[in-house]
Design a protein around this motif. Structure first.
Motif, mmCIF file in Angstrom:
data_model
loop_
_atom_site.group_PDB
_atom_site.id
_atom_site.type_symbol
_atom_site.label_atom_id
_atom_site.label_comp_id
_atom_site.label_asym_id
_atom_site.label_seq_id
_atom_site.Cartn_x
_atom_site.Cartn_y
_atom_site.Cartn_z
ATOM 1 N N ILE A 148 0.862 -1.178 0.000
ATOM 2 C CA ILE A 148 0.000 0.000 0.000
ATOM 3 C C ILE A 148 0.902 1.232 0.000
ATOM 4 N N PRO A 149 0.440 2.367 -0.549
ATOM 5 C CA PRO A 149 1.270 3.569 -0.599
ATOM 6 C C PRO A 149 1.572 4.101 0.807
ATOM 7 N N VAL A 150 2.842 4.348 1.061
ATOM 8 C CA VAL A 150 3.275 4.844 2.372
ATOM 9 C C VAL A 150 4.266 5.991 2.198
ATOM 10 N N MET A 151 4.068 7.044 2.981
ATOM 11 C CA MET A 151 5.004 8.174 3.049
ATOM 12 C C MET A 151 5.481 8.289 4.493
ATOM 13 N N ILE A 152 6.785 8.578 4.689
ATOM 14 C CA ILE A 152 7.319 8.751 6.041
ATOM 15 C C ILE A 152 7.906 10.157 6.163
ATOM 16 N N LEU A 153 7.507 10.852 7.242
ATOM 17 C CA LEU A 153 7.996 12.200 7.523
ATOM 18 C C LEU A 153 8.894 12.180 8.756
ATOM 19 N N PHE A 174 11.280 11.925 3.910
ATOM 20 C CA PHE A 174 12.563 11.266 3.661
ATOM 21 C C PHE A 174 12.399 9.878 3.060
ATOM 22 N N TYR A 175 11.128 9.430 2.916
ATOM 23 C CA TYR A 175 10.948 8.132 2.249
ATOM 24 C C TYR A 175 9.546 7.998 1.672
ATOM 25 N N LEU A 176 9.487 7.492 0.453
ATOM 26 C CA LEU A 176 8.244 7.073 -0.202
ATOM 27 C C LEU A 176 8.479 5.644 -0.686
ATOM 28 N N ASN A 177 7.557 4.746 -0.387
ATOM 29 C CA ASN A 177 7.788 3.393 -0.902
ATOM 30 C C ASN A 177 7.429 3.313 -2.383
ATOM 31 N N ARG A 178 7.818 2.235 -3.012
ATOM 32 C CA ARG A 178 7.624 2.076 -4.452
ATOM 33 C C ARG A 178 6.141 2.133 -4.827
ATOM 34 N N LYS A 179 5.286 1.569 -3.983
ATOM 35 C CA LYS A 179 3.850 1.549 -4.252
ATOM 36 C C LYS A 179 3.299 2.966 -4.319
ATOM 37 N N PHE A 180 3.815 3.875 -3.484
ATOM 38 C CA PHE A 180 3.361 5.268 -3.481
ATOM 39 C C PHE A 180 3.683 5.934 -4.819
ATOM 40 N N SER A 181 4.911 5.778 -5.263
ATOM 41 C CA SER A 181 5.328 6.402 -6.526
ATOM 42 C C SER A 181 4.581 5.810 -7.713
ATOM 43 N N ASP A 182 4.410 4.491 -7.709
ATOM 44 C CA ASP A 182 3.700 3.846 -8.812
ATOM 45 C C ASP A 182 2.237 4.265 -8.858
ATOM 46 N N GLU A 183 1.626 4.423 -7.694
ATOM 47 C CA GLU A 183 0.198 4.711 -7.615
ATOM 48 C C GLU A 183 -0.129 6.167 -7.938
ATOM 49 N N GLY A 218 2.460 8.733 -8.891
ATOM 50 C CA GLY A 218 3.356 9.431 -9.807
ATOM 51 C C GLY A 218 4.254 10.469 -9.169
ATOM 52 N N TYR A 219 4.479 10.378 -7.857
ATOM 53 C CA TYR A 219 5.389 11.304 -7.174
ATOM 54 C C TYR A 219 6.600 10.541 -6.636
ATOM 55 N N ASP A 220 7.785 11.172 -6.750
ATOM 56 C CA ASP A 220 8.961 10.618 -6.092
ATOM 57 C C ASP A 220 9.670 11.765 -5.363
ATOM 58 N N LEU A 221 10.763 11.456 -4.677
ATOM 59 C CA LEU A 221 11.444 12.458 -3.851
ATOM 60 C C LEU A 221 12.084 13.573 -4.669
ATOM 61 N N SER A 222 12.280 13.352 -5.955
ATOM 62 C CA SER A 222 12.830 14.421 -6.794
ATOM 63 C C SER A 222 11.778 15.497 -7.068
ATOM 64 N N ALA A 223 10.497 15.128 -6.940
ATOM 65 C CA ALA A 223 9.414 16.076 -7.208
ATOM 66 C C ALA A 223 8.864 16.702 -5.931
ATOM 67 N N ILE A 224 8.903 15.950 -4.839
ATOM 68 C CA ILE A 224 8.388 16.468 -3.562
ATOM 69 C C ILE A 224 9.384 16.125 -2.452
ATOM 70 N N SER A 225 9.634 17.073 -1.573
ATOM 71 C CA SER A 225 10.568 16.827 -0.478
ATOM 72 C C SER A 225 9.952 17.138 0.880
ATOM 73 N N SER A 226 8.972 18.042 0.908
ATOM 74 C CA SER A 226 8.342 18.399 2.178
ATOM 75 C C SER A 226 6.849 18.125 2.113
ATOM 76 N N PHE A 243 4.417 8.824 15.763
ATOM 77 C CA PHE A 243 5.180 7.944 16.638
ATOM 78 C C PHE A 243 5.818 8.751 17.772
ATOM 79 N N SER A 244 6.240 8.052 18.836
ATOM 80 C CA SER A 244 6.731 8.725 20.034
ATOM 81 C C SER A 244 8.016 9.501 19.792
ATOM 82 N N ASP A 245 8.772 9.157 18.741
ATOM 83 C CA ASP A 245 10.021 9.867 18.481
ATOM 84 C C ASP A 245 9.830 11.096 17.582
ATOM 85 N N GLY A 246 8.574 11.419 17.256
ATOM 86 C CA GLY A 246 8.299 12.595 16.449
ATOM 87 C C GLY A 246 8.105 12.313 14.980
ATOM 88 N N MET A 247 8.405 11.116 14.528
ATOM 89 C CA MET A 247 8.230 10.774 13.122
ATOM 90 C C MET A 247 6.752 10.471 12.847
#
Length: 327
Positions: free
Chosen positions: A230-235, A242-251, A253-261, A317-321
């Protein structure tokens, strides 16, 4: 008529202590800046050993143990100087650098009852035969890992009448130990500067350990997200993507070169200002509550401008992520 004689008063001022104080302040200012800028691959323990030379008397004789909190192990890291290191190797029959040192097993139990907090303060041990009495011997300070006769010989060979032992401690967390060996007539003139330097180094070690923990945590998140279908983004804590899984980009059409924040992605994926406002409130609310999922439904604009209705779940999550799951 008697002629008056002019007198001369000479004022002598010892400026040695002032010079030492100024030199120590310059030293601490420099090391504080250098410790902040040390590259991640540099060895802080080696840096401590190199810088300590300028604060102690000539003929330096000191050692440093590092502490691995994960393995709960002390490691004999450094013997200074080279002459002393060679002498120790010859006397003991092997080089102790790199070996495990049972500080915790030995000193945390009776009769010592030490801990991270007590090691924070510098203490001095006096050894026979230079002093008539000794509370603990040099053999004791070595945790009995070397033969007693070899320790007795080391005291004489290296002129070890006193041992100044200090823990590298920050907020009751122990990162290592430093032992400075001196002869009976040698003085530790820069004690306060040394303690301040050790505190600087301890803070740097604490900061690096936090960074390493965060890096390991991030890596675990990535490994987990990459395995999901399933599409997952991690902040991170700053809401940087700082991370998008492959399913997110495939579903979508965004990758880290296009979006960073988060904000950049929200503007592209959700042009509707009302949706952006809901997203912002969703993130802020979840920062205060990590016990539940926060779920919202939106119309998402993909990278090719097609639109898809999606259900978004944000987990803090408890560490702020944060993790964002889209279905």
């Amino acid at each position: 008529m008697r002629k008056k004689r002019r007198g001369l008063t000479i004022v002598l001022e010892d400026i040695t202590e002032k010079k030492r104080h100024l030199k120590n302040m310059e030293f601490l200012a420099r090391t504080a800046e250098e410790l902040v800028d040390l590259p991640p691959e540099s060895d802080i323990y080696v840096y401590i050993a190199d810088q300590l030379k300028s604060l102690i008397p000539e003929n330096p004789r000191y050692y440093i143990h590092s502490y691995d909190e994960t393995k709960e192990e002390f490691i004999f890291r450094i013997i200074e100087d080279e002459k002393t290191s060679e002498g120790v190797t010859q006397l003991f029959g092997f080089n102790p650098v790199g070996m495990k040192f049972p500080v915790k097993d030995f000193f945390y139990s009776a009769p010592f009852h030490e801990n991270a907090f007590t090691f924070k303060d510098m203490r001095v041990m006096h050894f026979k035969p230079f002093y008539d009495e000794e509370e603990y011997s040099f053999y004791d300070s070595c945790a009995h890992i070397f033969p007693k006769d070899a320790c007795d010989k080391a005291v004489l060979k290296f002129n070890i009448a006193k041992l100044y032992l200090t823990g590298l401690v920050w907020q009751e967390q122990l990162f290592g130990l430093v032992g400075i060996c001196l002869g009976k007539d040698e003085k530790l003139e820069n004690k306060q500067a040394i303690l301040s330097f050790f505190r600087q180094a301890s803070i740097a070690l604490a900061r690096r350990m936090t960074e390493q923990r965060l890096s390991r945590s991030e890596q675990k998140f990535k490994e987990f997200a990459s395995a999901l279908d399933i599409p997952v983004m991690i902040l991170d804590k700053q809401d940087t993507i700082f991370y998008l899984n492959r399913k997110f980009s495939d579903e979508f059409g965004y990758d880290l070169s296009a979006i960073s924040s988060w904000n950049t992605w929200a503007e592209k994926a959700f042009p509707d200002k009302n949706a952006q406002k809901i997203l912002e409130e969703m993130v802020k609310k979840n920062e205060k509550d990590t016990s539940e999922f926060q779920k919202e439904v939106f119309e998402l604009t993909c990278g090719d401008n097609t639109k898809k209705p999606v259900s978004m779940k944000l987990i803090s999550f408890s560490d702020g992520m944060k993790g964002i799951i889209i279905q």
